[in-house]
Design an enzyme around this catalytic site. Sequence first.
Site, mmCIF file in Angstrom:
data_model
loop_
_atom_site.group_PDB
_atom_site.id
_atom_site.type_symbol
_atom_site.label_atom_id
_atom_site.label_comp_id
_atom_site.label_asym_id
_atom_site.label_seq_id
_atom_site.Cartn_x
_atom_site.Cartn_y
_atom_site.Cartn_z
ATOM 1 N N CYS A 147 0.806 -1.226 0.000
ATOM 2 C CA CYS A 147 0.000 0.000 0.000
ATOM 3 C C CYS A 147 0.836 1.272 0.000
ATOM 4 C CB CYS A 147 -0.940 -0.007 1.197
ATOM 5 S SG CYS A 147 -2.289 -1.211 1.074
ATOM 6 N N ILE A 148 1.497 1.553 1.098
ATOM 7 C CA ILE A 148 2.126 2.861 1.277
ATOM 8 C C ILE A 148 3.230 3.147 0.252
ATOM 9 C CG2 ILE A 148 3.212 4.414 2.926
ATOM 10 C CD1 ILE A 148 1.933 2.863 5.148
#
Length: 435
Positions: free
Chosen positions: A268-269
């Site tokens: 994700c990040i």
Amino acid sequence: MDLGKRIQSKEARVGIIGLGYVGLPLVIEFCKAGFNVTGFDVDPKKVAVLARGESYIEHIDAAHIRQCGTRFLATTDFSKLADIDCIVICVPTPLNKNREPNLAYVLDTTRTIARYLRKGQLVALESTTYPGTTDEDMKEILENGGLKAGKDFHLAFSPEREDPNNKDFSTSTIPKVVGGYTEQCLKVAKALYDSIVVSTVPVSSTKVAESTKLLENIYRAVNIALVNELKILFDRMGIDIWEVIDAAKTKPFGFQAFYPGPGLGGHCIPIDPFYLTWKAREYDFSTRFIELAGQINTDMPYYVVEKVGEVLNAKGKALKGSKVLVLGMAYKKDVDDQRESPALMIVELLLQTGAEVTYNDPHVPVCQGHRHYPEINMKSVGLTEDNLKEADLLILVTDHSAYDYAFIERHAGCIVDTRGAFRKNGIKSEKVYRA
């Protein structure tokens, strides 16, 4: 009977496409709620494992899969989509080599669904992406056969919020943001997710839902970049960043603690912010905060390796030919997930310098098959007294709870700690260097 009523009565058949860290927990929750679930995946090995009632994800207990019983069928046969009422897409959305969105998995999956799409079905995307993917890119593909979104079938977006091995929150206890192409699409999608999560958060459109997930991860990426930059500065100034953060977080308002590390990991990040950066170009807009944060976080593995070189040099050793033991290949503590782990880049950089690299990770017995690091093919070595003593330097990349930090410090000659783990465990030693 319309789809909303079929969902309420648990007669609706649910299909989950992509049986990974997002899809498999959804399978379990829908089965627990009383639905019949078909899981679709292109990997026959995963399907075979699930058919045996086993799990290939460490933090997902095989008992949960076995409890699904006859309600769950895993398959590689996508023609069975024709029998599904609610289709949920949980496939990867990686970046290409130029750090641009790669929607191949989403769009290929959408084309497959389009071949079997029928009236009354719900298609919901959970994969993180840029605003417009659902009601522009996917909608166009799904409507090629003549059926219309909002009229003949339902279309929605509900971003996944998985945090592997989080002891405080699970799939069912994390509120679920839901956006629909039309009000009726939203109503049906909300009914589906209401059946498995503690609460749903309806929003006005799929674009708002897509943007919500991006904001969540961009917020974290920017703040992590900030403390990573301060870590480098404070290291030069001889200041302990972790002590600074501990002091700052005593303020009861206006501050939230974020912690530095060797770089960002997970699916994700490190990836999601760049989806918005790419989309922003259509609007002649430069996302400077996102790009700067991405640059800082991406550079952290280089900083770690530079620090390793400095420490070895101070001891009269060159990085080339030195024996380096990396502790932790997973991207976060106490999981087996290696996706985008900064350890991979650190290992690659060390190998390029000519260092002799080994690793230990109690959750990752084998490290291989990574798309961007095909040359890494290693097995975890034992964390023995001999292995610790033989290494010229240890790098703590992932602060697993299983590590006996006192044992490691006692037998290792030199340690570069990227997580502040030894300090957290009350160990002050001249052997330990911050990075």
